[in-house]
Design an enzyme around this catalytic site. Structure first.
Site, PDB file in Angstrom:
ATOM      1  N   GLU A 124      64.611 -50.863   6.476  1.00 43.86           N
ATOM      2  CA  GLU A 124      64.712 -52.101   7.252  1.00 43.86           C
ATOM      3  C   GLU A 124      64.381 -51.906   8.741  1.00 43.86           C
ATOM      4  O   GLU A 124      65.025 -51.102   9.423  1.00 43.86           O
ATOM      5  CB  GLU A 124      66.132 -52.682   7.127  1.00 43.86           C
ATOM      6  N   LYS A 154      77.622 -56.192   5.847  1.00 42.52           N
ATOM      7  CA  LYS A 154      76.255 -55.758   5.553  1.00 42.52           C
ATOM      8  C   LYS A 154      75.676 -55.068   6.790  1.00 42.52           C
ATOM      9  O   LYS A 154      75.003 -54.051   6.693  1.00 42.52           O
ATOM     10  CB  LYS A 154      75.408 -56.963   5.125  1.00 42.52           C
ATOM     11  N   ASP A 176      75.878 -40.283  -2.474  1.00 38.13           N
ATOM     12  CA  ASP A 176      75.775 -41.401  -3.422  1.00 38.13           C
ATOM     13  C   ASP A 176      76.174 -42.694  -2.709  1.00 38.13           C
ATOM     14  O   ASP A 176      77.353 -42.964  -2.505  1.00 38.13           O
ATOM     15  CB  ASP A 176      76.724 -41.075  -4.595  1.00 38.13           C
ATOM     16  N   HIS A 204      65.162 -58.217  16.341  1.00 41.51           N
ATOM     17  CA  HIS A 204      64.872 -57.790  14.974  1.00 41.51           C
ATOM     18  C   HIS A 204      63.417 -58.092  14.625  1.00 41.51           C
ATOM     19  O   HIS A 204      62.690 -57.233  14.140  1.00 41.51           O
ATOM     20  CB  HIS A 204      65.832 -58.520  14.023  1.00 41.51           C
TER      21      HIS A 204
HETATM   22  P1  HMG Z   1      67.018 -54.833  23.586  1.00 42.72           P
HETATM   23  O1  HMG Z   1      68.224 -54.938  24.425  1.00 42.72           O
HETATM   24  O2  HMG Z   1      65.989 -55.896  23.620  1.00 42.72           O
HETATM   25  O3  HMG Z   1      66.269 -53.493  23.751  1.00 42.72           O
HETATM   26  O4  HMG Z   1      67.475 -54.625  22.070  1.00 42.72           O
HETATM   27  P2  HMG Z   1      66.055 -52.572  24.960  1.00 42.72           P
HETATM   28  O5  HMG Z   1      64.567 -52.493  25.082  1.00 42.72           O
HETATM   29  O6  HMG Z   1      66.882 -52.940  26.133  1.00 42.72           O
HETATM   30  O7  HMG Z   1      66.603 -51.192  24.384  1.00 42.72           O
HETATM   31  C1  HMG Z   1      67.963 -50.898  24.210  1.00 42.72           C
HETATM   32  C2  HMG Z   1      68.045 -49.607  23.392  1.00 42.72           C
HETATM   33  O8  HMG Z   1      67.757 -49.894  22.018  1.00 42.72           O
HETATM   34  C3  HMG Z   1      67.036 -48.552  23.792  1.00 42.72           C
HETATM   35  O9  HMG Z   1      67.574 -47.817  24.862  1.00 42.72           O
HETATM   36  C4  HMG Z   1      66.859 -47.754  22.529  1.00 42.72           C
HETATM   37  O10 HMG Z   1      67.904 -46.810  22.370  1.00 42.72           O
HETATM   38  C5  HMG Z   1      66.971 -48.835  21.468  1.00 42.72           C
HETATM   39  P3  HMG Z   1      66.738 -46.629  25.572  1.00 42.72           P
HETATM   40  O11 HMG Z   1      66.836 -45.453  24.668  1.00 42.72           O
HETATM   41  O12 HMG Z   1      65.289 -47.154  25.717  1.00 42.72           O
HETATM   42  O13 HMG Z   1      67.434 -46.434  26.865  1.00 42.72           O
HETATM   43  N1  HMG Z   1      65.630 -49.348  21.146  1.00 42.72           N
HETATM   44  C6  HMG Z   1      64.727 -48.733  20.356  1.00 42.72           C
HETATM   45  N2  HMG Z   1      64.770 -47.573  19.708  1.00 42.72           N
HETATM   46  C7  HMG Z   1      63.688 -47.229  18.970  1.00 42.72           C
HETATM   47  N3  HMG Z   1      62.586 -47.996  18.867  1.00 42.72           N
HETATM   48  C8  HMG Z   1      62.487 -49.168  19.506  1.00 42.72           C
HETATM   49  C9  HMG Z   1      63.586 -49.591  20.301  1.00 42.72           C
HETATM   50  N4  HMG Z   1      63.853 -50.676  21.042  1.00 42.72           N
HETATM   51  C10 HMG Z   1      65.085 -50.532  21.557  1.00 42.72           C
HETATM   52  N5  HMG Z   1      61.389 -49.897  19.385  1.00 42.72           N
HETATM   53  C11 HMG Z   1      67.375 -54.240  19.760  1.00 42.72           C
HETATM   54  C12 HMG Z   1      66.582 -54.574  20.999  1.00 42.72           C
HETATM   55  C13 HMG Z   1      66.517 -54.394  18.530  1.00 42.72           C
HETATM   56  C14 HMG Z   1      67.899 -52.824  19.832  1.00 42.72           C
HETATM   57  C15 HMG Z   1      68.575 -55.255  19.744  1.00 42.72           C
HETATM   58  O14 HMG Z   1      68.065 -56.547  19.744  1.00 42.72           O
HETATM   59  C16 HMG Z   1      69.493 -55.068  18.573  1.00 42.72           C
HETATM   60  O15 HMG Z   1      70.277 -54.135  18.518  1.00 42.72           O
HETATM   61  N6  HMG Z   1      69.440 -55.993  17.629  1.00 42.72           N
HETATM   62  C17 HMG Z   1      70.220 -55.926  16.381  1.00 42.72           C
HETATM   63  C18 HMG Z   1      69.277 -55.593  15.271  1.00 42.72           C
HETATM   64  C19 HMG Z   1      69.945 -55.401  13.937  1.00 42.72           C
HETATM   65  O16 HMG Z   1      71.137 -55.445  13.790  1.00 42.72           O
HETATM   66  N7  HMG Z   1      69.110 -55.198  12.937  1.00 42.72           N
HETATM   67  C20 HMG Z   1      69.530 -55.056  11.566  1.00 42.72           C
HETATM   68  C21 HMG Z   1      68.860 -56.115  10.752  1.00 42.72           C
HETATM   69  S1  HMG Z   1      69.733 -57.630  10.924  1.00 42.72           S
HETATM   70  C22 HMG Z   1      71.012 -57.420   9.779  1.00 42.72           C
HETATM   71  O17 HMG Z   1      70.755 -57.005   8.687  1.00 42.72           O
HETATM   72  C23 HMG Z   1      72.463 -57.436  10.163  1.00 42.72           C
HETATM   73  C24 HMG Z   1      73.167 -58.691  10.585  1.00 42.72           C
HETATM   74  O18 HMG Z   1      73.000 -59.749   9.679  1.00 42.72           O
HETATM   75  C25 HMG Z   1      74.616 -58.282  10.643  1.00 42.72           C
HETATM   76  C26 HMG Z   1      75.548 -59.356  11.104  1.00 42.72           C
HETATM   77  O19 HMG Z   1      75.262 -60.536  10.882  1.00 42.72           O
HETATM   78  O20 HMG Z   1      76.612 -58.973  11.656  1.00 42.72           O
HETATM   79  C27 HMG Z   1      72.659 -59.127  11.889  1.00 42.72           C
END
Ligand code: HMG
Length: 425
Positions: free
Chosen positions: A79, A259, A275, A372
């Site tokens: 994902e 999740k 597992d 995301h």
């Molecule tokens: P942001 O604040 O826009 O990103 O977040 P940023 O550019 O300020 O970066 C913050 C840090 O995120 C970076 O710090 C990296 O560590 C990391 P740095 O190291 O640069 O000082 N980071 C990355 N690492 C690797 N590759 C990248 C990258 N970009 C940032 N390209 C971010 C952006 C996506 C991290 C934020 O929006 C986030 O955490 N979103 C949540 C995403 C998520 O939970 N995804 C799972 C899928 S959704 C789901 O299944 C779960 C859910 O339904 C659960 C729920 O409902 O509770 C949501």
């Protein structure tokens, strides 16, 4: 089915030929099956009717400070945005002093289910009387566990119905997950029980509800560390604690909340060769332990700090099972620099908490789609048919246009190809 004969007895080449003959796969698809079969010997050892290897990407999450030790964490997931979110959550918690993680003893419960019981009260009394003898039989069935300091710890009985009794035996499994050891021990006890009490045993099997093998992580984040894009840290902290309340009140939200936690937990469980079905089923049962399914973690605001806590059963192993035979698992253990199953539990429960923080932070601030989908665009563009050279151009154009859907990706790809064709002619 008869076209395949005894598939499991045939060598790999013959299996592929049978698939070619019997299925409507293209040459290219057959080639995909063949080239992905990278480790035929291992595959044949691990599962039955092996044909190929199905690979998942592995990435590293950074910024994990757990019990004052720095970790880089290998994660296996399909994902997009999970690994980025993991690093993001961990980096905020690291700035706040990191995670404090701990584990209970590593006791697994094995069950011997006795059926057709005439007098359940009387049977439980009899079992308690011979309890020590039964534990001895269990330990003798796996003497090496006892030698390593593990083995049986206690025996309890529970009456399930007027004719059914379960005998629960707690076993210290040391560094292993212990499923096979436990099942061997239980079957020996079941045999003894039938001999001694002339009782019918329905089944003997470990329980994946590992309530005696629990890990816990906490963190305490000063609210100012949560400020994001013009929203004050205090406001975000309030909204995260409100989101946590909702996950305690409403099972519909609790499942999604959990999740998000399991996004991180499963990815490390997989990277460590464990597992994940066992961990998943145990975690969800634990979430419902008080009679209603609830969020596994809680976030509370106290003295200008957001206090996060996650507790879940984590019966993972550091040795045994597939852990010893998948070469990448050893590499991942070395990347993690962990030396025990308990340390692995501490890492996994911390990853679950970080993952949850990152998701909630996104949800209560800019919404989940922005971060995301930015990271999911690449998968979308590949799904639209772009090759490796076209991929970045399409992603850039979609970002410029503020588009995030498959149809737009296909349309942009078509335009790029048309433009390139015109430029070439
Ligand atoms: P942001 O604040 O826009 O990103 O977040 P940023 O550019 O300020 O970066 C913050 C840090 O995120 C970076 O710090 C990296 O560590 C990391 P740095 O190291 O640069 O000082 N980071 C990355 N690492 C690797 N590759 C990248 C990258 N970009 C940032 N390209 C971010 C952006 C996506 C991290 C934020 O929006 C986030 O955490 N979103 C949540 C995403 C998520 O939970 N995804 C799972 C899928 S959704 C789901 O299944 C779960 C859910 O339904 C659960 C729920 O409902 O509770 C949501």
């Amino acid at each position: 089915m008869q076209n395949y004969g005894k598939f499991y007895q045939k060598p790999w080449e013959e299996r592929i030929n049978l698939i070619k003959k019997n299925e409507k796969l293209t040459e290219k698809q057959i080639q995909i099956l063949e080239t992905a079969a990278q480790n035929k010997t291992l595959g044949n050892t691990m599962i039955e009717n092996y044909i190929t290897d199905y690979s998942y990407p592995e990435g590293i999450a950074f910024h994990y400070l757990i019990n004052n030790k720095d970790y880089i964490v290998p994660m296996v997931t399909e994902e997009p945005s999970v690994v980025a979110a993991s690093s993001h959550g961990a980096s905020i918690i690291a700035k706040a002093g990191g995670f404090f993680a701990s584990t209970s003893e590593r006791l697994m419960i094995g069950q011997i289910i006795v059926e057709n019981v005439e007098d359940t009260e009387n049977l439980t009394k009899k079992i308690q009387k011979i309890g020590k003898e039964l534990l001895l039989v269990a330990d003798q069935a796996h003497p090496s566990l006892k030698r390593r300091g593990g083995g049986t710890r206690w025996l309890k009985t529970r009456i399930l119905a007027a004719d059914l009794v379960t005998i629960d035996i707690a076993i210290d499994v040391q560094e292993a997950m212990g499923a096979n050891m436990i099942n061997t021990m239980l079957e020996a006890v079941a045999k003894k029980l039938e001999e001694l009490l002339n009782q019918q045993v329905l089944m003997s099997i470990l329980s994946n509800y590992a309530t005696e093998c629990v890990a816990r992580a906490t963190c305490e984040i000063p609210v100012e560390l949560l400020a994001k894009k013009g929203i004050s840290g205090e406001n975000i902290a309030k909204k995260i604690s409100q989101a946590s309340r909702v996950a305690q009140l409403d099972p519909y939200r609790a499942v999604t909340h959990n999740k998000g936690i399991m996004n991180g937990v499963d990815a490390v469980v997989m990277a460590s060769g464990n597992d994940w079905r066992a961990i998943e089923s145990g975690a969800h049962a634990y979430a419902a332990r008080n009679g209603q399914y609830r969020g596994l973690s809680t976030w509370k605001l106290n003295n200008n700090c957001l206090i996060g806590e996650l507790e879940l059963p984590l019966p993972v192993g550091f040795v045994g099972g597939s852990i010893g035979i998948i070469p990448l698992v050893k590499v991942n253990q070395d990347l993690l620099k962990i030396t025990s199953a308990q340390e692995l539990e501490c890492v996994i429960v911390s990853v679950g908490l970080a993952q949850n923080l990152a998701a909630l932070l996104a949800l209560v601030s800019e919404g989940i789609q922005k971060g995301h989908m930015r990271l999911q665009l690449k998968s979308l563009v590949i799904a639209a048919g772009a090759d490796a050279i076209e991929e970045q151009t399409v992603v850039d154009k979609m970002l410029q246009a503020g588009k995030r859907d498959l149809e737009s990706a296909k349309k942009i790809l078509k335009e790029i190809r048309k433009r390139d064709k015109n430029a070439g002619s």
